[in-house]
Scaffold this active site. Structure first.
Site, PDB file in Angstrom:
ATOM      1  N   SER A 263       0.133  -0.545  -8.807  1.00  0.00           N
ATOM      2  CA  SER A 263       1.091  -1.635  -8.709  1.00  0.00           C
ATOM      3  C   SER A 263       0.890  -2.658  -9.829  1.00  0.00           C
ATOM      4  CB  SER A 263       0.977  -2.252  -7.314  1.00  0.00           C
ATOM      5  OG  SER A 263       2.189  -2.814  -6.945  1.00  0.00           O
ATOM      6  N   HIS A 404       5.025   2.984  -1.440  1.00  0.00           N
ATOM      7  CA  HIS A 404       4.190   2.275  -2.419  1.00  0.00           C
ATOM      8  C   HIS A 404       2.751   2.184  -1.904  1.00  0.00           C
ATOM      9  CE1 HIS A 404       3.825  -0.605  -5.704  1.00  0.00           C
ATOM     10  NE2 HIS A 404       3.218  -1.456  -4.888  1.00  0.00           N
TER      11      HIS A 404
HETATM   12  C1  GCU Z   1       5.543  -6.877  -5.962  1.00  0.00           C
HETATM   13  C2  GCU Z   1       6.029  -6.943  -7.396  1.00  0.00           C
HETATM   14  C3  GCU Z   1       5.682  -5.679  -8.164  1.00  0.00           C
HETATM   15  C4  GCU Z   1       4.212  -5.359  -8.036  1.00  0.00           C
HETATM   16  C5  GCU Z   1       3.803  -5.357  -6.587  1.00  0.00           C
HETATM   17  C6  GCU Z   1       2.296  -5.238  -6.354  1.00  0.00           C
HETATM   18  O1  GCU Z   1       6.266  -5.927  -5.258  1.00  0.00           O
HETATM   19  O2  GCU Z   1       7.407  -7.173  -7.348  1.00  0.00           O
HETATM   20  O3  GCU Z   1       6.002  -5.837  -9.530  1.00  0.00           O
HETATM   21  O4  GCU Z   1       3.920  -4.139  -8.666  1.00  0.00           O
HETATM   22  O5  GCU Z   1       4.169  -6.569  -5.971  1.00  0.00           O
HETATM   23  O6  GCU Z   1       1.512  -5.437  -7.251  1.00  0.00           O
HETATM   24  O7  GCU Z   1       1.925  -5.016  -5.209  1.00  0.00           O
END
Ligand code: GCU
Length: 427
Positions: A263, A404
């Protein structure tokens, strides 16, 4: 009066509030704008890149400079007084198969200044230096494994774990909490070490006016410049400082360090890999916007959205490209290309549309010409492969079932990719 449209509208509003996402995002492939990607093999002056030498001496530095100036910001080098302090070192722990070290990197050479703790798990009784996965974690080293000897971080932590809400301090409640993302036994059994650092030790993840974390070492004297490092560049800098340490540790094969992140920390591992060629292999897990996903597709999270929600992640100049991606002289396929000829793996999850899986795949695909310049295969799949079917050349890619997250499936692919590209016994 017909109330149906009103009802539909209010339902829509409450649904969007529920999923807490912007009204402006797009999940419709048909609405992806038309765009042309900047060509990695054409220099800014229009001259073609014909050889590896052209790439390495002209085009690569040009692209790297653009990413520093326009997107992530410029980071300083290694602090002159940086030192390392071994906090703990135990052999044959946790059932006998693991050696555990905890090492403090003291950026100003003292235990009182900014510092980060690297937790290192090594396979016990390894014959010689071991290749290593280096990764940042989201909630403290103690969350990655239920190991009572892992020290709690002193740094600010996000207050979401029960018991950690009071003053943003880590507590026992978080121990082992993220273990599903860290298959420690599997990684070690395959002959790799795992080194991890809590990202908040480097820079706390909130818009703090650049005073906390390592920024305290570099006090602001004047107004912040538009190309100064944002938090992603700061976390990536921390990974390079961890690499400084790993180079001194004789149990680690520092020529075979894979940097991996999920992420926002996947965005970070990509930038660390691009900015610091000491990383032999780079892995992006669901990194999305500002990571592996092409900004120009504006699918899921957009440049405008990320700069608004996380104003501290990128440098000031990146705001110029809010809803104006085509004006940006770079896009994320060029970030992937900056790894060449080193192997890089991009992983997506099918339900993680916010991160734009297709845009992540395309960034890998459009980095191919640079790998081909080296005579390397790049990404073999020419279209997004079926679910749960990794495609592995020098660039690897998969889109797996699920959301995710970091799963066993992801790690199985990373271990296979690392076995392929970081073979033991070769120098
Ligand atoms: C949010 C953000 C993303 C990121 C994510 C994370 O969803 O919008 O860009 O990758 O957090 O790091 O958990």
């Amino acid at each position: 009066m017909n109330s149906t449209p009103w009802l539909a509208a209010s339902l829509f509003v409450s649904m969007s509030t529920l999923i807490a996402q912007p009204k402006s995002f797009n999940y419709d492939e048909g609405k992806v704008p038309k765009f042309t990607l900047p060509d990695p093999l054409v220099m800014a002056n229009g001259a073609p890149v014909k050889t590896v030498k052209d790439w390495e001496t002209h085009r690569r530095p040009e692209i790297l400079e653009l990413f520093k100036k326009e997107m992530y910001g410029r980071a300083p080098g290694k602090p002159a007084k940086q030192s390392y302090f071994v906090l703990t070192h135990h052999k044959n722990v946790l059932g006998g198969k693991i050696d555990r070290k905890q090492v403090e990197v003291r950026f100003a050479g003292t235990g009182k200044g900014p510092r980060m703790t690297i937790l290192i798990y090594l396979p016990a009784r390894a014959k010689g230096p071991v290749p290593t996965f280096l990764t940042l974690n989201f909630r403290g080293n103690h969350t990655i494994y239920p190991d009572p000897a892992i020290r709690l971080t002193h740094s600010w932590v996000r207050g979401k774990v029960k018991g950690e809400t009071k003053d943003n301090r880590a507590t026992e409640n978080g121990r082992g909490l993220a273990k599903s993302r860290w298959p420690v036994e599997t990684i070690l059994a395959r002959g790799y070490a795992l080194a991890t650092i809590y990202y908040g030790d480097i820079d706390p993840d909130f818009d703090d006016g650049w005073e906390n974390g390592v920024h305290a070492l570099y006090p602001q004297t004047q107004k912040r410049k538009p190309d100064e490092w944002g938090s992603i560049a700061t976390w990536a800098w921390g990974l390079s400082r961890a690499m400084d340490y790993l180079e001194t540790d004789r149990e680690i094969d520092h020529k075979r360090v894979a940097v991996m992140g999920h992420s926002r920390l996947g965005k970070t591992s990509l930038w660390a890999g691009a900015a610091d060629p000491r990383f032999a292999l780079v892995i992006s897990n669901d990194s999305g916007c500002g990571g592996a996903a092409l900004s120009r597709r504006a699918f899921g999270e957009t440049v405008q959205r990320i700069n608004t929600s996380f104003p501290h992640w990128f440098c000031g100049n990146f705001v110029k490209y809010n809803a104006n991606e085509n004006a940006c002289p770079i896009d994320q396929h060029q970030l992937i290309a900056l790894m060449a000829p080193r192997p890089v793996y991009i992983a997506s999850a099918v339900d993680d549309r916010w991160a734009d899986p297709k845009g992540e795949f395309l960034a890998g695909l459009h980095a191919n010409p640079v790998y081909q310049l080296y005579g390397l295969p790049g990404l073999p799949a020419k279209k997004q492969p079926p679910l749960d079917t990794p495609s592995m050349g020098t660039i690897g890619y998969h889109i797996r079932t699920g959301r995710h997250d970091v799963t066993k499936f992801d790690w199985a692919a990373y271990l296979k990719f690392a076995d392929k590209h970081l073979p033991r016994g070769k120098k």
